[in-house]
Write an enzyme that holds these catalytic residues in place. Structure first.
Site, PDB file in Angstrom:
ATOM      1  CG  ASP A 154      -1.762   1.223   1.363  1.00 18.28           C
ATOM      2  OD1 ASP A 154      -1.756   2.045   0.421  1.00 18.28           O
ATOM      3  OD2 ASP A 154      -2.438   1.358   2.395  1.00 18.28           O
ATOM      4  CG  ASP A 328      16.617   6.507  20.901  1.00 19.39           C
ATOM      5  OD1 ASP A 328      17.422   7.154  20.206  1.00 19.39           O
ATOM      6  OD2 ASP A 328      15.534   6.976  21.311  1.00 19.39           O
ATOM      7  CD  GLU A 357      21.035   8.756  20.943  1.00 18.27           C
ATOM      8  OE1 GLU A 357      21.033   9.788  20.250  1.00 18.27           O
ATOM      9  OE2 GLU A 357      20.017   8.318  21.515  1.00 18.27           O
ATOM     10  CG  HIS A 423      19.234   9.115  12.930  1.00 12.51           C
ATOM     11  ND1 HIS A 423      20.199   8.365  13.571  1.00 12.51           N
ATOM     12  CD2 HIS A 423      18.244   9.288  13.837  1.00 12.51           C
ATOM     13  CE1 HIS A 423      19.818   8.094  14.801  1.00 12.51           C
ATOM     14  NE2 HIS A 423      18.637   8.639  14.992  1.00 12.51           N
ATOM     15  CG  ASP A 424      19.792  11.758  16.209  1.00 10.78           C
ATOM     16  OD1 ASP A 424      18.652  12.088  15.830  1.00 10.78           O
ATOM     17  OD2 ASP A 424      19.994  10.800  16.981  1.00 10.78           O
TER      18      ASP A 424
END
Length: 540
Positions: A154, A328, A357, A423-424
């Protein structure tokens, strides 16, 4: 002698076993004392024989940071009941350093009161090395932006064209099957470890607000897709690490919704940290991640929460045979929980890696009872200061690199996840002014550091991007637009990690003639990286 600079702490980062019969000892001194000819010796022996029988070994100077020098010795021992003092010689004068501090003499008759000791090396107190980590090169993938693999799913949730600049809430359609599709590309690049950002059910594109930890988000695929991904990755010699978001969850999580509805009557009320009887989402009367009211903080001191999360940690090892977890916001979760987490994960898969992290000195979590290593953002900052901002020259960069090595035990250093960006953060290539030679030099240095280098997806293509969300752009799969020369240079640097010298070798980082010299040595062989400027390096 600057006695204020002297430091040694038994059973710490200054004294630790590598195995049942091998230990590392470090002594910190003032940098100026080391540079003026200070010599350090170790006078050691067996606890119960020390008064009568002692041995002496030279302790070489190994590291220097901005203020201090570090002498280090790695020693094989026959008896695990180990005791010792240090002898320091400067300007033909001899001093002794014991639990009494710095003295001009030492009384061996009373040694039982003040020698340093490693009283016994219990095998289960030795922090084991996850043996595949030092030889791994990781690749971090932000799943939604890497590759679309399932063309029959989808697609109605996709609201951006592939390659357009992302917004905080846009979806591009990347999925697990897209990663399966590109495994051969990653293998050819030289990648041997993949770290995925979260893949569990969530309303966001980043999936750090998890609704159900045992359901793969349909945007990304199914449990069967994850199982196939791990199996196919393993067939190519690639391990896979998932992201554990255990500090917080989504307000849509079933347990939090029950608290919203039933307040203190809910059996989940104490799963969260709420000021009052009911959770008020609009006014946020509960603790959360940062200031995001959509991500309520889980109370990891609660035994029921602990049981719930530990079940998830082991579930995905059982179901999909994953190779570890990246944790995380690990520094905001209780140490008590991480101790339980380590025991549960290691009991299920002893060589699963646990990477926290933590952007800072994480020594309290890296002593063998919690995490194996962290995402090494301290290394990231050193690289930014030298390659991007130019606020540190070669000498300062060497000092800072040595400084972060001395934060942790040797095993931890050899399991660090060394990254230039993620990504940070802003893309490293953008931060350095889109200078490919600087990026190449920084990658070379990363390959020479102990630990596992980690490339953020697209780095091999010199991907651009400012801070979140711009650092999460779509991977460009149009090969005609690739810089193939740069790609080959990155491949050649990654290939260096196949050399055991760069995996397991001792490290020395020194400044000489305005150059950074990173020297790795192992079993009589040496490899040296010499960086003379942010755009110039030599390997020999």
């Amino acid at each position: 002698m600057n006695r204020h600079a002297l430091l040694h702490i038994p059973e710490s980062r200054y004294c630790f076993p590598l195995s049942k019969d091998e230990i590392v000892l470090r002594l910190r001194t003032a940098r100026e004392d080391a540079e003026s000819g200070l010599k350090v010796s170790l006078i050691y022996g067996v606890k119960y024989d020390y008064k009568e029988e002692r041995y002496t070994a030279d302790v070489p100077l190994k590291y220097k940071d901005e203020l201090f020098a570090y002498y280090e010795i790695q020693l094989k021992i026959k008896d695990v009941r180990f005791v010792y003092i240090f002898q320091l010689e400067k300007n033909n004068k001899i001093y002794y350093y014991s639990e009494d501090g710095l003295t001009e003499s030492y009384n061996y008759e009373d040694c039982y009161y003040n020698f340093f000791q490693l009283p016994y090396i219990n095998e289960n107190d030795v922090m084991p090395l996850v043996e595949w980590m030092p030889g791994s090169v990781f690749y971090q993938i932000f799943v939604d932006r890497f590759c679309v693999g399932d063309e029959n799913k989808d697609m109605s949730y996709i609201d951006m064209r592939w390659g357009d600049k992302p917004t905080p809430k846009s979806h591009a359609g990347g999925d697990l099957r897209g990663i399966i599709k590109r495994l051969d590309y990653l293998k050819d690049l030289g990648i041997s470890g993949i770290y995925l950002t979260p893949i569990f059910l969530s309303e966001s594109n980043h999936k750090y607000d998890i609704i159900d930890y045992k359901t793969i988000d349909p945007q990304f695929g199914t449990t069967e897709d994850l199982i196939e991904l791990v199996k196919e990755a393993h067939a190519r010699g690639i391990r896979l690490v998932l992201d554990a978001v255990f500090n917080h969850c989504s307000t849509k999580m079933e347990q939090f919704q029950d608290v919203v509805k039933n307040g203190r009557k809910s059996k989940y009320h104490d799963w969260f940290i709420i000021d009052g009887d009911k959770a008020d989402v609009e006014n946020r009367n509960y603790e959360c991640f940062a200031y995001s009211k959509s991500m309520p903080k889980l109370n990891t001191a609660n035994p029921d929460v602990q049981k719930y999360l530990l079940d998830i940690a082991t579930y995905w090892i059982d179901v999909a045979d994953i190779d570890g977890w990246r944790l995380d916001v690990a520094d905001e979760v209780s140490h008590d929980f991480w101790r339980m987490f380590r025991k549960a994960v290691k009991a299920k898969k002893s060589d699963a890696v646990i990477i926290g992290e933590n952007w800072h000195d994480a020594y309290p979590a890296l002593q063998g009872d919690q995490q194996d290593s962290i995402m090494n953002y301290a290394y990231t900052k050193i690289c930014l200061d030298y390659f991007a901002k130019g606020i540190c020259d070669e000498a300062k960069t060497v000092q800072h690199l040595n400084g972060i090595l001395m934060r942790n035990m040797k095993q931890v250093n050899y399991m660090m996840l060394n990254l230039l960006d993620s990504h940070d953060t802003e893309r490293f290539f953008t931060a350095i002014g889109k200078d490919k030679k600087k990026l190449e030099t920084a990658i070379a240095m990363t390959m020479f550091m102990p630990g596992a280098p980690c490339l953020y997806y697209g780095t091999e293509q010199a991907m651009e991007g400012n801070h979140d969300p711009d650092c999460r752009r779509c991977f460009n799969w149009t090969k005609e637009e690739w810089d193939l020369d740069f790609l080959e240079k990155v491949k050649s640097l990654i290939a260096l990690r196949k050399n055991p010298v760069l995996q397991l070798g001792e490290i020395s980082i020194v400044e000489d003639d305005n150059a950074i010299n990173v020297i790795r040595s192992y079993e009589g062989k040496t490899l040296t990286l010499q960086i003379t400027s942010p755009t110039a390096y030599t390997i020999y």
